[in-house]
Scaffold this motif. Structure first.
Motif, short mmCIF file in Angstrom:
data_model
loop_
_atom_site.label_atom_id
_atom_site.label_comp_id
_atom_site.label_asym_id
_atom_site.label_seq_id
_atom_site.Cartn_x
_atom_site.Cartn_y
_atom_site.Cartn_z
N TRP A 275 0.24 -6.28 -12.17
CA TRP A 275 -1.12 -6.44 -11.36
C TRP A 275 -2.25 -5.37 -12.07
O TRP A 275 -1.96 -4.32 -12.50
CB TRP A 275 -1.19 -6.40 -10.06
CG TRP A 275 -0.35 -5.16 -9.45
CD1 TRP A 275 -0.84 -4.07 -9.03
CD2 TRP A 275 1.01 -5.07 -9.35
NE1 TRP A 275 0.20 -3.23 -8.72
CE2 TRP A 275 1.26 -3.94 -8.76
CE3 TRP A 275 2.14 -5.58 -9.69
CZ2 TRP A 275 2.49 -3.41 -8.65
CZ3 TRP A 275 3.45 -5.53 -9.34
CH2 TRP A 275 3.77 -4.26 -8.91
N LEU A 276 -3.43 -5.69 -12.02
CA LEU A 276 -4.54 -4.94 -12.49
C LEU A 276 -5.22 -3.78 -11.53
O LEU A 276 -5.92 -2.93 -11.66
CB LEU A 276 -5.78 -5.58 -12.93
CG LEU A 276 -5.32 -6.50 -14.36
CD1 LEU A 276 -6.19 -7.69 -14.59
CD2 LEU A 276 -5.33 -5.55 -15.39
N SER A 277 -4.92 -4.07 -9.94
CA SER A 277 -5.36 -3.33 -9.23
C SER A 277 -4.43 -3.47 -7.97
O SER A 277 -3.71 -4.57 -7.79
CB SER A 277 -6.62 -3.89 -8.82
OG SER A 277 -6.70 -4.83 -8.10
N GLU A 278 -4.23 -2.69 -7.03
CA GLU A 278 -3.64 -2.71 -5.69
C GLU A 278 -4.39 -3.54 -4.89
O GLU A 278 -3.59 -4.48 -3.93
CB GLU A 278 -3.67 -1.25 -5.05
CG GLU A 278 -2.85 -0.20 -5.66
CD GLU A 278 -1.28 -0.54 -5.49
OE1 GLU A 278 -0.79 -0.68 -4.39
OE2 GLU A 278 -0.52 -0.38 -6.35
N ASP A 279 -5.69 -3.73 -4.71
CA ASP A 279 -6.51 -4.33 -3.53
C ASP A 279 -7.43 -5.21 -4.04
O ASP A 279 -8.49 -5.67 -3.38
CB ASP A 279 -7.11 -3.14 -2.95
CG ASP A 279 -7.90 -2.02 -3.94
OD1 ASP A 279 -8.06 -2.63 -4.87
OD2 ASP A 279 -8.73 -1.28 -3.33
N GLY A 280 -7.41 -5.59 -5.45
CA GLY A 280 -8.35 -6.39 -6.07
C GLY A 280 -9.91 -5.79 -6.11
O GLY A 280 -10.79 -6.51 -6.69
N ALA A 281 -9.94 -4.57 -6.27
CA ALA A 281 -11.05 -3.91 -6.48
C ALA A 281 -11.75 -4.25 -7.96
O ALA A 281 -10.81 -3.93 -8.79
CB ALA A 281 -11.25 -2.57 -6.13
N LEU A 282 -13.02 -4.65 -8.10
CA LEU A 282 -13.29 -5.19 -9.29
C LEU A 282 -13.42 -4.05 -10.47
O LEU A 282 -13.10 -4.01 -11.71
CB LEU A 282 -14.75 -5.94 -9.34
CG LEU A 282 -14.60 -7.18 -9.08
CD1 LEU A 282 -16.05 -7.93 -9.01
CD2 LEU A 282 -13.90 -8.11 -9.81
N GLU A 283 -14.00 -2.99 -9.85
CA GLU A 283 -14.31 -1.74 -10.77
C GLU A 283 -12.67 -1.27 -11.30
O GLU A 283 -12.39 -0.93 -12.61
CB GLU A 283 -14.72 -0.28 -9.97
CG GLU A 283 -15.87 -0.90 -9.31
CD GLU A 283 -16.96 -1.01 -10.33
OE1 GLU A 283 -16.91 -0.39 -11.74
OE2 GLU A 283 -17.99 -1.75 -10.11
N THR A 284 -11.54 -1.18 -10.35
CA THR A 284 -10.21 -0.95 -11.00
C THR A 284 -9.80 -2.06 -11.83
O THR A 284 -9.30 -1.74 -12.87
CB THR A 284 -9.40 -0.82 -9.58
OG1 THR A 284 -9.87 -0.09 -8.69
CG2 THR A 284 -8.00 -0.14 -10.07
N ILE A 285 -9.77 -3.11 -11.39
CA ILE A 285 -9.31 -4.38 -12.40
C ILE A 285 -10.00 -4.13 -14.09
O ILE A 285 -9.48 -4.17 -14.85
CB ILE A 285 -10.06 -5.55 -12.19
CG1 ILE A 285 -9.17 -5.95 -10.73
CG2 ILE A 285 -9.62 -6.95 -13.16
CD1 ILE A 285 -9.80 -7.19 -10.10
#
Ligand code: TXA
Ligand code: MG
Length: 329
Positions: A275-285
């Motif tokens: 997965w690209l982020s824990e919480d789906g935050a676009l900046e983190t992805i």
């Protein structure tokens, strides 16, 4: 080549001085920016800039972005206008590249013979300090072999171009992880987005106070090739990619496949699920996107199934890169 024999230089004043010296000697240095790592050379030296094209395997018809220490330096190399100045004061230093008519001081090699140049002032602190240390701007495309995934960590550059360049200045992971937004300002009445990036259309429109032209919501194949380097296939790993619509991932794995979700899934811990982020935050992805693709590419999967981002904000830029990475020609 590096006098010390060391390729990756830490984030320090000594490293900065060593890199400045190499650049003065027309060598190539990979530099951190807030978007992706760049492969930098003296932009006012044809001899230095030519090395960028040969090391990347980049066709000479694909122009380079020139990086400046501040807006005054940038605007003294182009024919400026009010929109550019308003946008620069809102977004520079930062991930916005402006395409404008150039002054003769920028070599034709940099702009691939075009009368326009792409300019920006980056925000990454050590990159800015380096630009202040030298007395010339830096031409820098992303520091990856032509067509491959962009580097967002010093080690990505070392893994692909390490044998061919003098040094890599390690600024840590890039903040945005996706290349700058490119805005064409040559026609003052109709500014156009040539490449979506961290600065959104809405942000630009709210500063300019009017609508701008953007082809970003159309798939690359329908999109005219507005920016010479914006090829349909680009940013591509060796491993095949299948795009899965946002929210539509199913975790039924076939042998040899990896699955990449936007957000930590309920089946986290299952083999080959990423997965690209824990919480789906676009900046983190965005920040993790090119890094995870490169990691998986080194694991020799037969295919990666990657979930598209929601089509908003920097998600638009992520999906643009994802479509190009998945394009098979
Ligand atoms: O975030 C970024 O922009 C990174 C960092 C290193 O600054 N740089 C980057 O460079 O992404 P590159 O070379 O990978 O992509 C530059 C894009 C290419 O698609 C190129 O065609 C376009 O900018 N470009 C450069 N000069 C142009 C011009 N005069 N007119 C239209 N497009 C131009
Ligand atoms: Mg690139």
């Amino acid at each position: 080549m590096m006098p010390t024999g060391k390729l990756i230089l830490d984030n320090s004043l000594d490293s900065l001085k060593a890199c400045a010296k190499l650049l003065q000697q027309n060598e190539l240095v990979a530099v951190p920016t807030e978007t992706v790592y760049g492969l930098a050379a003296n932009a006012l030296s044809e001899k230095a800039a030519r090395k960028i094209f040969s090391v990347k395997g980049r066709p000479l018809i694909d122009p380079l972005i020139t990086h400046f220490k501040d807006a005054d330096a940038a605007f003294s190399h182009v024919h400026t206008n009010t929109d550019a100045e308003v946008l620069a004061s809102a977004f520079w230093p930062g991930p916005l590249t402006l395409v404008m008519e150039k002054q003769p001081i920028i070599p034709d090699l940099i702009t691939a013979g075009l009368s326009s140049a792409a300019i920006r002032v980056p925000r990454q602190a050590i990159m800015l300090a380096l630009l202040q240390e030298i007395d010339f701007p830096l031409a820098a495309p992303s520091a990856n072999p032509f067509g491959y995934v962009s580097p967002t960590r010093a080690r990505h550059v070392a893994q692909t171009l390490g044998q061919k360049i003098a040094a890599i200045l390690d600024g840590g992971p890039c903040q945005h992880g996706i290349e700058s937004t490119i805005l064409d300002l040559r026609e003052p009445k109709t500014p156009k987005i040539l490449r979506p990036g961290p600065i959104s259309v809405d942000q630009i429109e709210s500063i300019l106070g009017r609508k701008i032209y953007s082809a970003q919501n159309s798939a690359p194949k329908e999109q005219a090739q507005v920016s010479p380097g914006q090829l349909r296939k680009h940013y591509s790993p060796h491993t095949k990619i299948k795009i899965v619509a946002h929210g539509q991932l199913e975790f039924a794995l076939k042998t040899g496949e990896a699955i990449v979700a936007n957000q930590k899934p309920s089946v986290a811990g299952k083999n080959h699920v990423y997965w690209l982020s824990e919480d789906g935050a676009l900046e983190t992805i965005a920040k993790n996107f090119f890094d995870l693709i490169q990691k998986l590419d080194r694991m020799h999967y037969s295919r990666m199934l990657i979930e598209a981002a929601p089509e908003k904000d920097i998600g638009i830029a992520i999906n643009d890169r994802l479509r190009r990475a998945a394009a098979s020609y």
